[in-house]
Motif scaffolding. Sequence first.
Motif, short mmCIF file in Angstrom:
data_model
loop_
_atom_site.label_atom_id
_atom_site.label_comp_id
_atom_site.label_asym_id
_atom_site.label_seq_id
_atom_site.Cartn_x
_atom_site.Cartn_y
_atom_site.Cartn_z
N VAL A 1 40.22 23.95 35.71
CA VAL A 1 40.44 24.54 34.38
C VAL A 1 41.91 24.91 34.26
N PRO A 2 42.73 24.08 33.61
CA PRO A 2 44.14 24.43 33.48
C PRO A 2 44.31 25.64 32.57
N GLY A 3 45.27 26.49 32.92
CA GLY A 3 45.53 27.65 32.09
C GLY A 3 46.13 28.79 32.88
N ASP A 4 46.32 29.91 32.20
CA ASP A 4 46.98 31.08 32.75
C ASP A 4 45.97 32.21 32.88
N ALA B 1 46.58 33.51 42.29
CA ALA B 1 47.67 33.28 41.32
C ALA B 1 48.60 34.49 41.30
N SER B 2 49.90 34.22 41.36
CA SER B 2 50.88 35.32 41.42
C SER B 2 52.11 34.98 40.59
N ALA B 3 52.80 36.03 40.15
CA ALA B 3 54.08 35.90 39.45
C ALA B 3 55.09 36.83 40.10
N LEU B 4 56.33 36.38 40.19
CA LEU B 4 57.38 37.14 40.88
C LEU B 4 57.99 38.23 40.01
N GLY B 5 58.10 37.97 38.73
CA GLY B 5 58.77 38.93 37.84
C GLY B 5 60.22 38.63 37.60
N ALA B 6 60.84 37.88 38.50
CA ALA B 6 62.21 37.39 38.35
C ALA B 6 62.39 36.26 39.35
N GLU B 7 63.05 35.20 38.96
CA GLU B 7 63.30 34.07 39.83
C GLU B 7 64.77 33.65 39.71
N PRO B 8 65.56 33.84 40.77
CA PRO B 8 65.23 34.49 42.04
C PRO B 8 65.05 35.99 41.86
N LEU B 9 64.57 36.63 42.93
CA LEU B 9 64.37 38.07 42.88
C LEU B 9 65.69 38.80 42.71
N ALA C 1 55.20 40.94 33.23
CA ALA C 1 54.52 39.67 33.49
C ALA C 1 53.91 39.66 34.89
N ALA C 2 54.65 40.23 35.87
CA ALA C 2 54.12 40.30 37.23
C ALA C 2 52.89 41.20 37.28
N LEU C 3 52.94 42.32 36.60
CA LEU C 3 51.79 43.22 36.57
C LEU C 3 50.60 42.55 35.88
N GLU C 4 50.85 41.85 34.79
CA GLU C 4 49.76 41.18 34.07
C GLU C 4 49.09 40.13 34.94
N ASN D 1 49.45 39.67 38.46
CA ASN D 1 49.05 40.08 39.81
C ASN D 1 48.01 41.19 39.84
N VAL D 2 47.93 41.97 38.75
CA VAL D 2 47.03 43.13 38.74
C VAL D 2 46.01 43.05 37.61
N VAL D 3 46.49 43.03 36.39
CA VAL D 3 45.59 43.09 35.23
C VAL D 3 44.66 41.88 35.20
N ALA D 4 45.21 40.69 35.39
CA ALA D 4 44.38 39.48 35.37
C ALA D 4 43.39 39.47 36.52
N ALA D 5 43.82 39.95 37.69
CA ALA D 5 42.91 40.00 38.84
C ALA D 5 41.72 40.91 38.54
N LEU D 6 41.99 42.07 37.97
CA LEU D 6 40.90 42.97 37.60
C LEU D 6 40.03 42.35 36.51
N GLY D 7 40.66 41.73 35.54
CA GLY D 7 39.91 41.10 34.47
C GLY D 7 38.97 40.03 34.98
N LEU D 8 39.41 39.25 35.96
CA LEU D 8 38.55 38.21 36.52
C LEU D 8 37.42 38.81 37.34
N VAL D 9 37.70 39.88 38.07
CA VAL D 9 36.63 40.58 38.79
C VAL D 9 35.58 41.09 37.80
#
Length: 232
Positions: A54-57, A84-92, A105-108, A110-118
């Motif tokens: 399933v392609p997507g974000d 799935a993870s996001a760095l928040g800045a590339e490069p750091l 974006a990193a919080l959304e 790495n954290v919010v989406a993970a909780l949403g999927l749970v």
Amino acid sequence: MPVAIVTGASRGLGLALAGALAGRGWDLVIDGRDADALKAAEAELERTARVVAVPGDVTNRGHRAALVASAWEFGALQLLVNNASALGAEPLVTLAEQPLDGFRAALETNVVAALGLVQEAMPLLAASQGAVLNVSSDAAVEAYGTWGGYGASKAALEQLSAVLAVEEPALRVWWVDPGDMRTGLYEAAVPGDPDFGARRSPESVVPALLRLLDEDAASGRYAVPALLEGAL
């Protein structure tokens, strides 16, 4: 057949873990933002397993619902892997330079989406007394320069995981530090790192993750070197 959802499975650790599960006969639901890379991963995994790609974000609620709906079609869900993870800045960059939009974006991701999927998957996970594997980082517990934004998001993921383990004792909840790996994510974080080639391959990390499944490990925080070398 057991069923797993693995996010960020078009490459790197997600693809390596999905491949190992496919080899063990698991049915898979996988996702990734790069549709072409995900299609290639699907073709590879379909040689040994039933796969729905399933392609997507993961930050998109509708996308998360589609992932879980695919698991419902398989009839069960024994394992949810939030990789799935996001760095928040590339490069750091340092915290003084951290773009706030990137941090959000990193919080959304790495954290919010993970909780949403749970939350979306909880009925299936509860029915199977399944497991949640949240991929964390040593940056969640150590103070490394330029890793503050990413590390803060992973620290939040670890606290979320710890509370989930308390609130849902019938589930196994694992938050795992895989260490630095030769992945596109790390290369984007620290381009030109002279030690990049010496870092672990994603494939070398997978046996540690499988050990959690094989030994029905208790909920908790795990680091890959310890899983590979010693007792749980």
